[in-house]
Design an enzyme around this catalytic site. Structure first.
Site, short mmCIF file in Angstrom:
data_model
loop_
_atom_site.label_atom_id
_atom_site.label_comp_id
_atom_site.label_asym_id
_atom_site.label_seq_id
_atom_site.Cartn_x
_atom_site.Cartn_y
_atom_site.Cartn_z
N GLY A 72 -13.52 41.25 60.37
CA GLY A 72 -13.04 39.98 60.92
C GLY A 72 -12.83 40.04 62.43
O GLY A 72 -12.48 41.10 62.97
N GLU A 88 -0.61 35.36 53.62
CA GLU A 88 -1.87 35.11 52.90
C GLU A 88 -2.02 35.98 51.65
O GLU A 88 -2.54 35.55 50.63
CB GLU A 88 -3.00 35.42 53.89
CG GLU A 88 -4.38 35.14 53.42
CD GLU A 88 -5.41 35.62 54.44
OE1 GLU A 88 -6.26 34.83 54.82
OE2 GLU A 88 -5.35 36.79 54.86
N LYS A 92 11.28 14.68 58.01
CA LYS A 92 10.89 14.16 56.69
C LYS A 92 9.93 15.06 55.92
O LYS A 92 9.56 14.75 54.80
CB LYS A 92 10.30 12.76 56.82
CG LYS A 92 9.06 12.68 57.68
CD LYS A 92 8.52 11.25 57.69
CE LYS A 92 7.27 11.16 58.56
NZ LYS A 92 6.68 9.86 58.61
N TYR A 93 9.48 16.18 56.52
CA TYR A 93 8.52 17.03 55.80
C TYR A 93 9.00 18.47 55.70
O TYR A 93 9.62 18.99 56.62
CB TYR A 93 7.18 17.07 56.54
CG TYR A 93 6.42 15.78 56.56
CD1 TYR A 93 6.13 15.09 55.38
CD2 TYR A 93 5.98 15.24 57.77
CE1 TYR A 93 5.41 13.90 55.42
CE2 TYR A 93 5.27 14.06 57.82
CZ TYR A 93 4.99 13.39 56.63
OH TYR A 93 4.29 12.22 56.67
N ASP A 147 -4.53 41.72 61.38
CA ASP A 147 -3.56 41.91 60.30
C ASP A 147 -2.47 42.92 60.66
O ASP A 147 -1.41 42.94 60.03
CB ASP A 147 -4.26 42.39 59.01
CG ASP A 147 -5.17 41.32 58.42
OD1 ASP A 147 -5.30 40.26 59.04
OD2 ASP A 147 -5.76 41.58 57.36
N LYS A 164 -9.07 47.97 65.10
CA LYS A 164 -9.11 46.51 65.22
C LYS A 164 -8.57 45.84 63.98
O LYS A 164 -8.89 46.30 62.88
CB LYS A 164 -10.57 46.08 65.45
CG LYS A 164 -10.81 44.60 65.38
CD LYS A 164 -11.88 44.20 64.35
CE LYS A 164 -11.41 44.37 62.92
NZ LYS A 164 -12.27 43.72 61.92
N THR A 165 -7.79 44.88 64.05
CA THR A 165 -7.53 43.88 63.01
C THR A 165 -6.28 43.07 63.39
O THR A 165 -5.24 43.64 63.76
CB THR A 165 -7.35 44.44 61.58
OG1 THR A 165 -6.99 43.34 60.72
CG2 THR A 165 -6.29 45.52 61.42
N ASP A 196 -11.08 49.57 56.51
CA ASP A 196 -12.29 49.80 55.73
C ASP A 196 -13.44 50.28 56.62
O ASP A 196 -14.16 51.22 56.27
CB ASP A 196 -12.71 48.52 54.99
CG ASP A 196 -11.76 48.19 53.85
OD1 ASP A 196 -11.21 49.12 53.24
OD2 ASP A 196 -11.57 46.99 53.55
N MET A 237 -2.62 34.24 58.04
CA MET A 237 -3.54 35.33 57.71
C MET A 237 -2.85 36.67 57.67
O MET A 237 -1.76 36.84 58.22
CB MET A 237 -4.68 35.37 58.72
CG MET A 237 -5.93 34.75 58.18
SD MET A 237 -7.35 35.18 59.17
CE MET A 237 -8.59 34.22 58.29
N GLY A 238 -3.57 37.58 57.08
CA GLY A 238 -3.07 38.93 56.84
C GLY A 238 -3.40 39.18 55.39
O GLY A 238 -2.63 38.81 54.51
N ARG A 239 -4.58 39.77 55.17
CA ARG A 239 -5.10 39.85 53.81
C ARG A 239 -4.15 40.56 52.86
O ARG A 239 -4.01 40.17 51.71
CB ARG A 239 -6.46 40.56 53.84
CG ARG A 239 -7.14 40.58 52.51
CD ARG A 239 -8.51 41.16 52.58
NE ARG A 239 -8.56 42.36 53.38
CZ ARG A 239 -9.55 42.69 54.19
NH1 ARG A 239 -10.58 41.89 54.32
NH2 ARG A 239 -9.52 43.81 54.86
N ARG A 291 -19.56 42.32 57.55
CA ARG A 291 -18.75 43.15 56.63
C ARG A 291 -19.60 44.04 55.73
O ARG A 291 -19.12 44.51 54.70
CB ARG A 291 -17.88 42.23 55.76
CG ARG A 291 -16.75 41.53 56.50
CD ARG A 291 -15.74 40.95 55.53
NE ARG A 291 -14.74 40.13 56.21
CZ ARG A 291 -13.64 40.61 56.79
NH1 ARG A 291 -13.41 41.90 56.79
NH2 ARG A 291 -12.80 39.79 57.37
P1 FBP Z 1 -10.25 42.52 59.12
O1 FBP Z 1 -9.35 43.28 58.20
O2 FBP Z 1 -11.68 42.81 58.95
O3 FBP Z 1 -9.81 42.65 60.55
O4 FBP Z 1 -10.12 40.97 58.81
C1 FBP Z 1 -8.90 40.39 58.66
C2 FBP Z 1 -8.97 38.96 58.22
O5 FBP Z 1 -8.86 38.09 59.32
C3 FBP Z 1 -7.89 38.68 57.19
O6 FBP Z 1 -6.68 38.33 57.81
C4 FBP Z 1 -8.51 37.61 56.36
O7 FBP Z 1 -8.04 37.62 55.04
C5 FBP Z 1 -9.96 37.96 56.37
O8 FBP Z 1 -10.19 38.66 57.56
C6 FBP Z 1 -10.85 36.75 56.30
O9 FBP Z 1 -12.16 37.18 56.14
P2 FBP Z 1 -13.41 36.30 56.52
O10 FBP Z 1 -13.56 36.37 58.00
O11 FBP Z 1 -14.53 37.01 55.85
O12 FBP Z 1 -13.16 34.92 56.05
#
Ligand code: FBP
Length: 550
Positions: free
Chosen positions: A82, A312, A243-244, A206, A203-204, A177, A251-253, A146
């Site tokens: 990502g 997420e 009102k909401y 997350d 990198k990430t 990964d 994000m953050g798998r 990926r």
């Molecule tokens: P990486 O772990 O490859 O850095 O990606 C993180 C991420 O942005 C997650 O937060 C998210 O769940 C996922 O990639 C989304 O993947 P895609 O870009 O394939 O939709």
């Protein structure tokens, strides 16, 4: 090609990223001081057996003095996984470092992620090419992907393609990964005496590729600041309209670092932290009750509005769902399941094969979420959590429960939910000063590691809460971060993900304040990232790293 850039981009292009003092003064040809042999974080024997050549390498720290990089180097680079803000600066730092080692060095960018290496799709960088991308967000310089590089045939093709270009160094810019794969490639290259060295860069967005030695993954700083700006804006809207209830998935798998960081930056009423849900063994019903109770309390105080942050990866951390998803992952890898076209047939197959508890957990979910859970895994075997609408699920379930309470006279408020998902909005933002400097330094350090003849290392910059001149550059052996985990139904050696630690300072700082945030309107509005202005505003790192490292 027309080269139209925004006024900010034009001004930002002139920014010179800061480097650690040792690299700024001595360049990339510095002394690589080595520590003692290392071990992996767990499963030592298995990791050593799988990586006999790369296991046990020492930690490397660069020190002033003249190193051994004397010759021009030809190096290839890929962006993997990502997008994360700052990737272009890693490549710029790598390019500048290599050119400093020798103006005759070459840098090749392989296109579209790891598949560019096997398909031999590449570009050769020159000054003009690199200059157009300095300090910009995105991965569009060469693209990303990926594809999983893990088979010997793939590695053999990579080696063949590199040899054709006289490449002796590869830099993999990726997450856990991708760097696991980088480690496998480094081992393959060493075992087969290919002469090719492999270096990773963390990198990430997350933030889960970190440990004692890797203080942060790049992109986390910028992305969490972008989301925090947006959350702050929504808080102000909620506090104006009154009102909401806004349910914001972030994000953050897997890990909840982004949700926690955003909570520390914005003080929402509720922030769920997946790791806590798992530790407390909370059921989905209990999570819903907890949110509904907070909604009721605020309604009792005439506040029918609020903010809920939802990580997420939450669904995979709810124990009943985690077991179900693990079973589902194995079943989805079954060729028979993959031969089925009809949703009903798939359902029947799953119900028959899943354990009773998992089947029950699966069947309590609405059809939409079930379908989202049955979607393809990514090439690394992960559920694509960005496509699971947990925030909508929670709004529905909380609404249902409040209706039940209303019928019994326990709740008198009005609940109206708005759902948001912030992820892609932040992944390609122009890097903050922190990420611009950090990324440039990581790339420059990768050049220095290759110059020093190192392989199987992750480029490392430490002391990140200090000013950049005090940063410490070096390399951390990739095997040091590895353990054995179950993926795609099989045991695999992988880099260990760093989850939110419930006894860590960031979580404790949040836990101390959250009860007050739930009832009061303690919202904090961080505003947009600033690139020009006082260092106290522009260079401030994340709350997470400040709490963890100060
Ligand atoms: P990486 O772990 O490859 O850095 O990606 C993180 C991420 O942005 C997650 O937060 C998210 O769940 C996922 O990639 C989304 O993947 P895609 O870009 O394939 O939709």
């Amino acid at each position: 090609m027309t080269n139209s850039v925004s006024p900010l981009q034009a001004a930002r292009a002139a920014y010179q990223p800061k480097l650690p003092k040792v690299l700024a003064e001595s360049g990339p040809n510095v002394v690589a001081a080595e520590g003692a042999p290392t071990t992996s974080v767990a499963d030592n024997e298995s990791i050593q057996r799988l990586f006999p050549k790369s296991y046990g390498l020492p930690v490397v720290t660069f020190q002033a003095g003249v190193g051994k990089a004397t010759q021009a180097l030809s190096v290839g680079v890929i962006l993997s996984g990502g997008q994360a803000p700052g990737g272009h600066n890693v490549i710029a730092g790598l390019y500048d470092g290599l050119k400093k080692i020798s103006p005759n060095s070459n840098l090749y960018g392989f296109l579209g992620g790891p598949s560019g290496l096997t398909e031999n799709q590449y570009v050769k960088f020159d000054d003009a090419f690199i200059n157009a991308y300095r300090n910009t967000g995105g991965f569009d310089i060469i693209g990303s992907g990926r594809t999983k590089l893990e088979k010997e045939e793939q590695f053999a093709t990579v080696v063949q393609n590199c040899k054709a270009l006289n490449i002796t160094g590869l830099v993999v810019i990726g997450g856990d990964d991708s760097n696991t794969n980088a480690c496998m490639l480094a081992e393959y290259c060493a075992k087969n005496n290919t002469g090719i060295k492999v270096i990773g860069c963390p990198k990430t967005i997350d933030g889960d590729l970190k440990n004692e030695w890797i203080e942060a993954s790049f992109g986390f700083d910028t992305a969490s600041k972008v989301y925090s700006e947006l959350i702050g804006n929504i808080e102000r809207d909620a506090n104006s309209a009154k009102k909401y209830w806004h349910f914001i998935k972030l994000m953050g798998r897997s890990a909840s670092h982004i949700a926690l960081e955003c909570a520390l930056q914005t003080h929402p009423n509720i922030a769920l932290i997946s790791e806590e849900v798992e530790a407390k063994k909370m059921t989905l019903r209990e999570i819903v009750e907890e949110i509904a109770t907070a909604v009721k309390k605020r309604a009792d105080a005439k506040k029918d509005f609020g903010i809920v942050l939802v990580p997420e990866g939450l669904i995979e951390f709810i124990p009943e769902m985690k077991t179900m998803i693990a079973e589902l992952n194995d079943l989805l890898a079954d060729p028979y399941f993959n031969g089925l076209n009809d949703d009903d047939d798939k359902h029947q197959f799953l119900n028959k094969k899943m354990g009773a508890g998992s089947a029950q957990a699966f069947n309590t979910l609405p059809g939409g979420i079930q379908r989202q859970l049955m979607m393809d895994r990514d090439p690394h075997g992960n559920v694509q959590v960005s496509r699971i609408e947990t925030e909508k699920l929670l709004i529905d379930l909380v609404g249902d429960l409040l209706n039940e309470w209303k019928a019994k006279g326990h709740y008198k408020g009005k609940f109206s939910g708005q759902n948001h998902f912030f992820g892609y909005e932040g992944r390609c933002a122009a890097p903050s000063n922190f990420d611009a400097d950090y990324c440039f330094s990581l790339g420059y350090t990768a050049a220095a590691l290759l110059g020093a003849g190192k392989t199987g290392y992750l480029s490392s910059i430490r002391n990140l809460t200090k000013t950049a001149d005090q940063w410490v550059a070096g390399g951390i052996p990739l095997t040091m971060m590895m353990n054995i985990e179950r993926r795609h139904g099989k045991e695999k050696a992988v880099i260990k993900k760093a989850l939110v630690e419930l006894d860590g300072k960031p979580f404790l700082a949040f836990a101390e304040k959250r009860a007050a945030w739930a009832t009061e309107d303690a919202f904090l509005y961080p505003g947009p990232i600033q690139y020009f202005g006082p260092a106290s505003v522009c260079d401030r790192p994340t709350e997470t790293i400040l709490l963890e490292r100060s």
